[in-house]
Write a protein that holds these residues in place. Structure first.
Motif, PDB file in Angstrom:
ATOM      1  N   GLU A 218      38.757  49.065  35.339  1.00 36.61           N
ATOM      2  CA  GLU A 218      39.672  47.939  35.432  1.00 36.61           C
ATOM      3  C   GLU A 218      40.292  47.786  36.815  1.00 36.61           C
ATOM      4  N   CYS A 220      38.564  48.982  39.728  1.00 36.15           N
ATOM      5  CA  CYS A 220      37.541  48.983  40.773  1.00 36.15           C
ATOM      6  C   CYS A 220      36.268  48.346  40.230  1.00 36.15           C
ATOM      7  N   LEU A 221      35.815  47.281  40.887  1.00 30.96           N
ATOM      8  CA  LEU A 221      34.619  46.583  40.415  1.00 30.96           C
ATOM      9  C   LEU A 221      33.352  47.240  40.949  1.00 30.96           C
ATOM     10  N   TRP A 345      37.830  46.042  45.146  1.00 28.19           N
ATOM     11  CA  TRP A 345      39.004  46.298  44.314  1.00 28.19           C
ATOM     12  C   TRP A 345      39.438  45.011  43.634  1.00 28.19           C
ATOM     13  N   VAL A 346      40.314  45.160  42.670  1.00 26.26           N
ATOM     14  CA  VAL A 346      40.787  44.004  41.904  1.00 26.26           C
ATOM     15  C   VAL A 346      41.981  43.389  42.649  1.00 26.26           C
ATOM     16  N   ASN A 349      45.677  43.614  41.463  1.00 22.45           N
ATOM     17  CA  ASN A 349      46.159  44.993  41.452  1.00 22.45           C
ATOM     18  C   ASN A 349      46.526  45.430  42.876  1.00 22.45           C
ATOM     19  N   GLY A 370      40.715  38.725  46.647  1.00 19.76           N
ATOM     20  CA  GLY A 370      39.581  38.827  45.731  1.00 19.76           C
ATOM     21  C   GLY A 370      38.253  38.711  46.470  1.00 19.76           C
TER      22      GLY A 370
END
Lengths: 823, 356
Positions: A218, A220-221, A345-346, A349, A370
């Motif tokens: 949630e 780290c993509l 990263w998100v 966050n 983003g």
């Protein structure tokens, strides 16, 4: 963000001046804030020179006297203080008259008795680096003395400073900015520098050197890492240092500079670890434990909340993800093995973390907007080439790639007709194709009058729907080329509402009677309310006020007026009439479905028109002076009746029937306070009064009278304009009678008036009190009110007998309240 | 013989009365003379009254003589009276002379509207003329109207308490006038043309260009065929009405969550007339740029219309523009107000400069 123009031109050079490029960017959606010049003044004064010989200065041990060939007929004599100067070196020379980057003009000074005709320059003196340990020695690769230095080194540049909107993370890289220049001008754009991927070397695999893992998908993509060996850490070449410095970054070492440089080109931040310092050769991405501590690269120990994403090794955190690395595995001069991180990263966050820590970095500014996970690999590719070229590194085969949910490219349809329908001017189909392709979209036909565009990863966050594609076309086509038209405006008409018109009229009435309007803060302090005797607990409180001073929403306008009065009195202006017209705020009451626990009405997800609090528009005034002094009349201090006079004027203008009765307020003189009510339903419309002496003292203001009216309530009661028809008041004369009424002192004028009205009957048209008298002949505790009565009948001239009859009825009515007519 | 003596007496009386008329120095004395010689009890009056008692042959002569005396006296009194009145008026006027250099009575003193109110009204009037209705709305607002229905994702930074005053979890002080876009559309079907002036709040520590409370004016036009070119036309009319007839407007791409496309709107500088220069210097108002950023605007984002689709706002059927401008910004630009904080200080030395 700072975009060095020479750097930008290396990707797309439209042959325009820097300020023309700035205009292109501004008009296509990248707002240019400023245009700077950096580096030296006129580059012509800076040339390449060869040191023919360097001898010790006769009068100074640390200085050398050099003969330098700068391409002129005679060699120059230059006194130089650098320890590393030596004969045979190719160096950077500033001739006398040169303007240095810091703005100083170079003269021909005598240094310890020897005239120095120019200067041999160190890196920092040219603005191409920070080194000041010695002069900059150029590589002797065929440069002739006298060659303009600008051909060897980027010594002068212009920098465009741009403001990036949240939807354009792509413009946080120089190549992304160049793409907009390309799209507008059509000038060719060089190949994306992140496209080529250099070949690795060796038979080992990255997996054998290190391991990466995302423990919490949630936050780290994607997390990619490459391993480099045989890394030689050292200073970056001059061109790289210059680009970084022009962009506002300090050069540090080649490895760290590469991470920054790749970010400045592609917007993808990178982080380099000294792999030998990564404990367990393992990277794990997880959330911080509440209260966990980490010392970041800036040397600050930071306590973290459980929202923060951490990059950890086998033994603990090594960096705050997307914001700043830690000291534990920092690259140093001794580093030979590098683990290069490029992660996704998100955004939200990272934004919360960055805001929470008060730590906004180049990396966090990009991640918070983003980034698409594909950009991580783009960054790795470019970084790899630079690691090989500048650090002599070997890329270990394989990329460590933790990518739990791979994201594809977005496809968006566009109906060509919608462009003209939305922006007001059609854009030809081939132009639409061209614009989108220049912006990096892959465009395919999507049926009649339609197309389908594949969105480049750098634009994925911003372009998701047809309207977004239309914006892309419109901004490049040129919004400023649109015609100026007016809407057809069927059925709609412009007007102000009756309440708005009435409020203007009332404000104008106060203004034209000498009052000046103030605008005060809608919030006030609890102590201000306490000084008025108003319970601050009743007022709506702000959870996060800037200060106690503005922490509750005001339930009445009076505090702002008192502050304005205090301010002006303190500045030598005591005689004042001030008013304000604004909202006041109160909690919803029980029968308005507040849930009781909260002062404001609890909201459903969609409140469907409900209002969370009770707000009404009030009109209030505060007066210290009714009439200013002149050379032939005294000033008249504003008292209760001055305030009441204004209220009466306003109510007459509003056209409503009212009554005024004694009504105490904690902040008013108890004997000089009244409540204003609507005559019809007794609804409270406001109050009038003189300030309580204790309030005057607490607020340090002079004595004053005030009123506050509910303009919304008045507007509700006000009849529609022109409602009453014509009445004939001229065909038959009125009969005017003055009467003097003697009553007990404590009988109010209103009671007297009511009795007179009752006796006078329907023929009474108006009644006006014009005198008040107290005297011995009346007896103690008695007063006399003089009233002027006007009788009128609509259909005849009244006879003396009729009026006499009324008079005796009045006498009878007065007798019932203990009063009588004076002879 | 009675006749000669009567005539003589009349002559004496006439001479005496004429002397008295001449001697009268004031209108009141002259009146005394008139009463004495022509009044009911005067001798001349008695003589005239007694003529009928005379013998018939005497009546004619005496009557004629007495009437002649009376007529002469009346003429003299009238002439003398006019002269005396004129003299007395002249004297009185001389007595009434004023020092005309003393100050006149002040006119009934007039106050002033606050500069922000004055500009707000000016803007309202311009947009009413362009066919917009004026709406107002709550300042204590739901997060839903202020953010959610305006297409701000849950993570949008403007929602953070650093940027928004909160009263409870979901109730805040509106940060812009835009929530009224949604309320207005909920309340009525398209077409809709409204402007919304009002107070808005942001937790900015006060400095010369930031105050935690300020005023905006929102505009919204939704119909079947509203275009960005219409936005440009409306704002051009606005700019010319407020900043001067020769102004131009410029649209630049911008970004707002609740409009797509979004634009920033510049107006050509009204100080240097869009030249960017003030003599040989840069124009201080536009800082040499020739354009001044004046407001943000755009086409209402389809997602926003989606929130009010039930009220008749199908994004496939209707479209429109929205704009929002800061009233204080216009005040600063147009009147050269150097510091926003001055506007809420309510110093009458500032208040009295505007809004009369």
């Amino acid at each position: 963000m700072r975009v060095p123009v020479a750097w930008l031109r290396s990707y797309c050079d439209p042959g325009l001046s820097a300020s023309q490029i700035a205009d292109v960017l501004t008009m296509s959606g990248i707002k240019v804030e400023r245009l700077h010049r950096v580096g030296v003044g006129d580059p012509a004064a800076f040339v390449v020179g060869r040191v023919l010989e360097a001898e010790r200065h006769p009068n100074a041990d640390r200085l050398s006297v050099c003969r330098v060939d700068d391409g002129g007929e005679q060699p120059r004599t230059i006194v130089c203080g650098a320890p590393n100067v030596a004969g045979g070196q190719m160096v950077a020379v500033a001739r006398p008259g040169a303007v240095m980057p810091d703005g100083t003009h170079l003269g021909e000074p005598k240094l310890r008795g020897v005239r120095s005709s120019g200067m041999i320059l160190a890196e920092d003196e040219l603005g191409v680096g920070e080194d000041h340990t010695g002069i900059l020695v150029l590589e002797d690769d065929g440069l002739a003395p006298g060659t303009p230095l600008a051909e060897a080194l980027p010594i002068a540049d212009e920098v465009i400073e741009i403001e990036i909107t949240p939807n354009r993370p792509d413009a946080m890289g120089v190549y992304g900015v160049a793409r907009d220049v390309h799209a507008v001008t059509g000038t060719p754009l060089v190949e994306d520098p992140t496209a080529p991927d250099p070949e690795p070397a060796g038979a080992d695999r990255a997996e054998e050197h290190a391991h990466v893992e995302i423990a919490d998908p949630e936050i780290c993509l994607r997390f990619t890492a490459r391993v480099f060996e045989d890394v030689k850490v050292g200073p970056s070449p001059a061109w790289l240092k210059q680009r970084l410095m022009a962009a506002g970054q300090r050069p540090i070492s080649n490895v760290v500079d590469i991470t920054n440089y790749v970010m400045l080109i592609s917007a993808q931040p990178l982080h380099a670890f000294d792999l030998d310092q990564v404990r367990g050769s393992r990277i794990v991405v997880r959330r911080a434990h509440e209260g966990e501590a980490l010392t970041t690269l800036d040397g600050v120990e930071r306590r973290l909340s459980s929202e923060v994403a951490l990059v950890c090794d086998a033994e603990g955190p090594s960096g705050i993800a997307g914001v700043m690395g830690g000291q534990v595995s920092e690259v140093s001069a001794k580093t030979t093995r590098v683990l290069m991180e490029a992660a996704t990263w998100v955004g939200p966050n990272i934004m919360r973390t960055s805001r929470g820590l008060g730590l906004r970095t180049e990396a966090s500014a990009r991640f918070e907007k983003g980034l698409h996970p594909e950009l991580a690999m783009a960054g790795q590719r470019l970084a790899t080439r630079l690691m090989i070229d500048l650090c002599g590194a070997r890329l270990v085969p394989g990329t460590l790639d933790a990518y739990p949910k791979p994201v594809g490219r977005r496809r968006v349809g566009l109906r060509l007709g919608r462009i003209g329908a939305l922006v007001g001017e059609a854009v030809p189909e081939d132009e639409v194709h061209t614009v989108l392709e220049r912006l990096g979209f892959e465009v395919a036909h999507g049926g009649t009058g339609q197309l389908e565009a594949v969105v480049p990863p750098s634009r994925d966050g911003d372009v998701q729907r047809e309207a977004d594609l239309i914006e892309e076309v419109a901004r490049i086509h040129g919004l400023d080329r649109l015609p100026a038209t007016l809407p057809a405006r069927r059925r709609a008409v412009g007007r102000m509402g009756p309440a708005q018109r009435l409020r203007r009229r009332l404000e104008d009435a106060l203004r034209d009677r000498g009052a000046s309007e103030v605008v005060a803060y809608s919030f006030t302090s609890p102590s201000a309310l306490e000084r008025l005797g108003v319970d601050p607990a009743e007022a709506l409180a702000i959870r996060n006020p800037l200060s106690e001073e503005g922490s509750v929403m005001r339930p009445l306008l009076l505090p702002g007026l008192l502050e304005a009065l205090g301010h002006n009195a303190a500045h030598g202006r005591p005689g004042l009439a001030l008013f304000e017209s604004a909202h006041v705020y109160a909690a919803v009451t029980g029968d308005e479905e507040g849930d009781g626990s909260d002062p404001v009405r609890a909201a459903e997800e969609a409140p469907a028109g409900a209002r969370p609090a009770r707000e009404s528009h009030h009109l209030a005034a505060l007066l210290t002076e009714a009439v200013p002094p002149t050379w032939r009349a005294q000033a008249r201090v504003a008292d209760f009746y001055a305030a009441k006079g204004l209220v009466e004027a306003l109510l007459v203008i509003a056209g409503i029937e009212w009554r005024i009765e004694p009504g105490a307020r904690p902040f008013l003189h108890p004997g000089r306070a009244a409540t204003v009510r609507g005559a019809a339903d007794g609804r409270e419309l406001g109050w009038i009064g003189e300030l309580h002496p204790l309030v005057e003292r607490a607020w340090e203001v002079p004595p004053a009278a005030a009123f506050e009216l509910d303009a919304d309530a008045i507007a509700e009661l006000a009849p529609a304009r022109g409602h009453d028809g014509y009445r004939d008041l001229t065909s038959f004369p009125a009969v005017v009678q003055d009467v003097a009424v003697v009553v007990d002192e404590d009988l109010s004028a209103a009671r007297v008036e009511a009795a007179v009205r009752a006796g006078a009957g329907e023929l009474l048209r108006s009644i006006r009190i014009f005198d008040l008298y107290r005297g011995e002949q009346l007896g103690a505790g008695r007063k006399s009110l003089a009233l002027r009565l006007e009788f009128r009948a609509p259909d005849r001239t009244l006879t003396d007998a009729e009026v006499a009859e009324r008079r005796s009825e009045i006498e009878g009515a007065l007798a019932e309240i203990g009063g009588g007519l004076r002879a | 013989m009675a006749e000669p003596s009567a005539k003589r007496r009349l002559e004496e009386l006439g001479s005496e009365a004429e002397a008295a008329v001449v001697a009268a120095g004031a209108v009141s004395e002259l009146e005394d003379v008139r009463v004495r010689y022509l009044g009911r009890r005067a001798e001349l009056t008695a003589t005239l009254r007694s003529i009928r008692d005379l013998p018939a042959e005497e009546r004619g002569a005496v009557g004629k003589a007495a009437n002649a005396v009376r007529m002469r006296l009346e003429e003299m009194i009238a002439a003398r009276g006019a002269a005396l009145e004129a003299a007395e008026l002249e004297h009185r006027l001389e007595q009434d002379r004023l020092d005309v250099t003393l100050p006149g009575d002040p006119p009934f003193s007039t106050g002033h509207l606050h500069l922000v109110s004055a500009i707000r009204r000016e803007l309202e009037d311009v947009f009413v003329g362009l066919g917009f209705a004026v709406l107002e709305g709550p300042e204590v607002e739901y997060e839903y109207y202020n953010f959610t229905a305006l297409n701000h994702p849950p993570s949008h930074p403007a929602r953070l308490p650093q940027d928004t005053f909160y009263l409870s979890d979901r109730v805040l002080l509106r940060t812009h006038t835009s929530p009224m876009q949604v309320r207005a559309m909920e309340a009525g079907e398209p077409p809709i043309y409204v402007v919304v002036p009002g107070r808005v709040y942001r937790p900015d520590t006060p400095d010369a260009t930031h105050v935690p409370m300020f005023h905006q004016l929102e505009g919204l036009a939704i119909d079947e065929d509203i275009t960005l070119a219409d936005l440009r036309g409306v704002l051009l009319e606005f700019a010319r009405a407020v900043f001067g007839a020769s102004r131009e407007v410029r649209l630049r791409p911008g970004y707002f969550p609740f409009t797509e496309p979004s634009v920033e709107v510049d107006v050509s500088c009204f100080v240097c007339d869009g030249t960017g220069a003030a003599g040989s210097e840069r124009c201080p108002t536009c800082k040499g740029e020739a354009w001044i950023e004046i407001l943000g605007a755009g086409m209402v984002d389809p997602n926003v219309l989606g929130y009010v689709a039930d009220s008749g706002y199908d994004p496939e059927r209707v479209q429109g523009f929205a704009f929002g401008m800061g009233i204080e910004r216009i005040a600063m630009l147009k009147y050269g107000i150097p510091d926003l904080r001055m506007l809420w200080e309510n110093d009458v030395r500032l208040l009295e400069q505007f809004g009369a």
